[in-house]
Design a protein around this motif. Structure first.
Motif, PDB file in Angstrom:
ATOM      1  N   PHE A   1      -1.547  13.026   9.598  1.00  0.00           N
ATOM      2  CA  PHE A   1      -0.120  13.010   9.928  1.00  0.00           C
ATOM      3  C   PHE A   1       0.651  13.971   9.026  1.00  0.00           C
ATOM      4  CE2 PHE A   1       4.167  11.074   9.627  1.00  0.00           C
ATOM      5  CZ  PHE A   1       4.513  11.184  10.964  1.00  0.00           C
ATOM      6  N   SER A   2       0.307  14.000   7.750  1.00  0.00           N
ATOM      7  CA  SER A   2       0.969  14.920   6.815  1.00  0.00           C
ATOM      8  C   SER A   2       0.691  16.364   7.197  1.00  0.00           C
ATOM      9  CB  SER A   2       0.501  14.649   5.387  1.00  0.00           C
ATOM     10  OG  SER A   2       0.790  13.321   4.996  1.00  0.00           O
ATOM     11  N   ALA A   3      -0.537  16.656   7.587  1.00  0.00           N
ATOM     12  CA  ALA A   3      -0.883  18.008   8.006  1.00  0.00           C
ATOM     13  C   ALA A   3      -0.120  18.412   9.265  1.00  0.00           C
ATOM     14  CB  ALA A   3      -2.392  18.106   8.247  1.00  0.00           C
ATOM     15  N   LEU A   4       0.067  17.453  10.185  1.00  0.00           N
ATOM     16  CA  LEU A   4       0.823  17.726  11.407  1.00  0.00           C
ATOM     17  C   LEU A   4       2.279  18.050  11.084  1.00  0.00           C
ATOM     18  CD1 LEU A   4       1.065  17.788  14.500  1.00  0.00           C
ATOM     19  CD2 LEU A   4       1.468  15.318  14.428  1.00  0.00           C
ATOM     20  N   LEU A   5       2.887  17.267  10.198  1.00  0.00           N
ATOM     21  CA  LEU A   5       4.272  17.521   9.811  1.00  0.00           C
ATOM     22  C   LEU A   5       4.409  18.879   9.127  1.00  0.00           C
ATOM     23  CD1 LEU A   5       5.449  14.055   8.413  1.00  0.00           C
ATOM     24  CD2 LEU A   5       5.995  15.094  10.618  1.00  0.00           C
ATOM     25  N   LEU A   6       3.461  19.203   8.275  1.00  0.00           N
ATOM     26  CA  LEU A   6       3.497  20.488   7.590  1.00  0.00           C
ATOM     27  C   LEU A   6       3.355  21.634   8.580  1.00  0.00           C
ATOM     28  CD1 LEU A   6       3.573  22.089   4.952  1.00  0.00           C
ATOM     29  CD2 LEU A   6       1.083  21.811   4.799  1.00  0.00           C
ATOM     30  N   ALA A   7       2.476  21.480   9.569  1.00  0.00           N
ATOM     31  CA  ALA A   7       2.287  22.525  10.570  1.00  0.00           C
ATOM     32  C   ALA A   7       3.557  22.733  11.387  1.00  0.00           C
ATOM     33  CB  ALA A   7       1.116  22.156  11.486  1.00  0.00           C
TER      34      ALA A   7
ATOM     35  N   ASP B   1       0.854  -1.173   0.000  1.00  0.00           N
ATOM     36  CA  ASP B   1       0.000   0.000   0.000  1.00  0.00           C
ATOM     37  C   ASP B   1       0.896   1.232   0.000  1.00  0.00           C
ATOM     38  OD1 ASP B   1       0.240   1.111   2.991  1.00  0.00           O
ATOM     39  OD2 ASP B   1       0.184  -1.074   3.049  1.00  0.00           O
ATOM     40  N   PRO B   2       0.366   2.392  -0.374  1.00  0.00           N
ATOM     41  CA  PRO B   2       1.214   3.591  -0.466  1.00  0.00           C
ATOM     42  C   PRO B   2       1.942   3.936   0.823  1.00  0.00           C
ATOM     43  CG  PRO B   2      -0.884   3.959  -1.565  1.00  0.00           C
ATOM     44  CD  PRO B   2      -0.992   2.632  -0.871  1.00  0.00           C
ATOM     45  N   LEU B   3       1.307   3.720   1.975  1.00  0.00           N
ATOM     46  CA  LEU B   3       1.945   4.052   3.242  1.00  0.00           C
ATOM     47  C   LEU B   3       3.141   3.142   3.510  1.00  0.00           C
ATOM     48  CD1 LEU B   3       1.964   5.746   5.791  1.00  0.00           C
ATOM     49  CD2 LEU B   3       0.329   4.140   6.808  1.00  0.00           C
ATOM     50  N   SER B   4       2.960   1.845   3.279  1.00  0.00           N
ATOM     51  CA  SER B   4       4.073   0.911   3.475  1.00  0.00           C
ATOM     52  C   SER B   4       5.186   1.186   2.476  1.00  0.00           C
ATOM     53  CB  SER B   4       3.584  -0.530   3.330  1.00  0.00           C
ATOM     54  OG  SER B   4       2.625  -0.843   4.317  1.00  0.00           O
TER      55      SER B   4
ATOM     56  N   SER C   1      -7.404   1.948   2.730  1.00  0.00           N
ATOM     57  CA  SER C   1      -8.768   2.136   3.191  1.00  0.00           C
ATOM     58  C   SER C   1      -9.028   3.612   3.475  1.00  0.00           C
ATOM     59  CB  SER C   1      -9.011   1.310   4.452  1.00  0.00           C
ATOM     60  OG  SER C   1      -8.215   1.807   5.527  1.00  0.00           O
ATOM     61  N   ARG C   2     -10.264   3.959   3.650  1.00  0.00           N
ATOM     62  CA  ARG C   2     -10.614   5.359   3.928  1.00  0.00           C
ATOM     63  C   ARG C   2      -9.996   5.817   5.244  1.00  0.00           C
ATOM     64  NH1 ARG C   2     -16.807   7.783   4.261  1.00  0.00           N
ATOM     65  NH2 ARG C   2     -16.199   9.975   4.653  1.00  0.00           N
ATOM     66  N   GLY C   3      -9.978   4.928   6.242  1.00  0.00           N
ATOM     67  CA  GLY C   3      -9.379   5.287   7.515  1.00  0.00           C
ATOM     68  C   GLY C   3      -7.879   5.516   7.401  1.00  0.00           C
ATOM     69  N   ASP C   4      -7.218   4.682   6.610  1.00  0.00           N
ATOM     70  CA  ASP C   4      -5.778   4.852   6.409  1.00  0.00           C
ATOM     71  C   ASP C   4      -5.473   6.163   5.699  1.00  0.00           C
ATOM     72  OD1 ASP C   4      -5.207   2.489   7.663  1.00  0.00           O
ATOM     73  OD2 ASP C   4      -5.075   1.311   5.813  1.00  0.00           O
ATOM     74  N   ARG C   5      -6.275   6.493   4.700  1.00  0.00           N
ATOM     75  CA  ARG C   5      -6.065   7.752   3.987  1.00  0.00           C
ATOM     76  C   ARG C   5      -6.267   8.943   4.911  1.00  0.00           C
ATOM     77  NH1 ARG C   5      -9.010   5.091  -0.173  1.00  0.00           N
ATOM     78  NH2 ARG C   5     -10.885   6.263   0.406  1.00  0.00           N
ATOM     79  N   LEU C   6      -7.254   8.851   5.791  1.00  0.00           N
ATOM     80  CA  LEU C   6      -7.496   9.926   6.753  1.00  0.00           C
ATOM     81  C   LEU C   6      -6.324  10.055   7.716  1.00  0.00           C
ATOM     82  CD1 LEU C   6      -9.381  12.050   7.973  1.00  0.00           C
ATOM     83  CD2 LEU C   6     -10.423  10.223   9.351  1.00  0.00           C
ATOM     84  N   LEU C   7      -5.791   8.919   8.174  1.00  0.00           N
ATOM     85  CA  LEU C   7      -4.650   8.934   9.102  1.00  0.00           C
ATOM     86  C   LEU C   7      -3.420   9.542   8.436  1.00  0.00           C
ATOM     87  CD1 LEU C   7      -3.435   8.109  11.830  1.00  0.00           C
ATOM     88  CD2 LEU C   7      -2.915   5.872  10.825  1.00  0.00           C
ATOM     89  N   VAL C   8      -3.157   9.163   7.206  1.00  0.00           N
ATOM     90  CA  VAL C   8      -2.012   9.715   6.484  1.00  0.00           C
ATOM     91  C   VAL C   8      -2.187  11.207   6.264  1.00  0.00           C
ATOM     92  CG1 VAL C   8      -0.775   9.696   4.285  1.00  0.00           C
ATOM     93  CG2 VAL C   8      -1.422   7.540   5.366  1.00  0.00           C
ATOM     94  N   GLY C   9      -3.415  11.627   5.933  1.00  0.00           N
ATOM     95  CA  GLY C   9      -3.675  13.044   5.737  1.00  0.00           C
ATOM     96  C   GLY C   9      -3.459  13.859   7.001  1.00  0.00           C
TER      97      GLY C   9
END
Length: 215
Positions: free
Chosen positions: A143-149, A70-73, A133-141
């Motif tokens: 986390f990415s927003a946190l890193l950007l902040a 998957d993209p995250l892995s 999955s939708r939950g995984d995409r939400l989690l990645v989003g």
């Protein structure tokens, strides 16, 4: 036809990373990052991070670990490959008694070899991507927003350096790498470190920052 399309995307991403390495190499030589005000923090670190860790990581991961993911892995494996590549290169330089000056000038040659390896790569027998999955995409989003902040806040406020932390010790260690040319010096910029200077964290990306200051 679908499998062929997936293989094409796999190989295209690998070759795209190789092409970006070739494109970034002149910038590595031409831009004097350390002479531009605040460029080492705001531009130099992201540039060197992408050039020496992210892009090689993508190529190495695709060459040695083709297959279902998957993209995250896949992103995690690429990051691990990139960090291992850079630290392995630093370790090889230390064993060969290569100093920082030589490493910074030879680095693009090594990167070019990695880029050629990526261009010559062929996809493996199975490159099907597992959909997140939708939950995984939400989690990645999130986390990415946190890193950007965090990146934006640090960029605005400056690095969190204070006497209540050991930040100055690490800054001094990076400065010692730049001034001595040693990739893993046993001395310190401010004083003899003694036993307190033996910190395993200094073997991670401090040589990366030292290369940036020396470039």
């Amino acid at each position: 036809m679908q499998n062929r399309s997936l293989k094409t995307r796999f190989l295209t991403g690998q070759r795209l990373a190789s092409g970006l390495i070739v494109l970034f190499t002149p910038l590595y030589y031409i831009v004097p990052w350390h002479t531009i005000s605040n460029a080492s923090i705001s531009l130099g670190i992201p540039f060197l991070l992408v050039y020496t860790i992210v892009l090689p990581g993508i190529i190495i991961r695709n060459r040695i670990m083709p297959g279902k993911s998957d993209p995250l892995s896949g992103a995690t494996a690429a990051a691990a490959c990139g960090i291992a590549f850079f630290l392995g290169l630093a370790l090889a330089a230390v064993l060969a008694r290569i100093r920082l000056e030589t490493l910074t000038w030879a680095l693009p040659a090594v990167m070019f070899i990695v880029a050629v390896w990526g261009f010559l790569g062929r996809p493996g027998p199975s490159e099907d991507r597992i959909q997140m999955s939708r939950g995984d995409r939400l989690l990645v989003g999130m986390f990415s927003a946190l890193l950007l902040a965090v990146f934006v806040l640090v960029l605005q406020s400056g690095p969190p350096i204070g006497f209540t932390s050991d930040a100055l010790d690490h800054v001094g260690y990076v400065t010692e790498i730049r001034d001595t040319g040693e990739l893993f010096p046993r001395t310190a910029f401010y004083a003899e470190p003694g036993a307190s200077g033996e910190d395993l964290r200094k073997g991670l990306l401090h040589v990366f920052y030292g290369c940036l200051l020396y470039t």
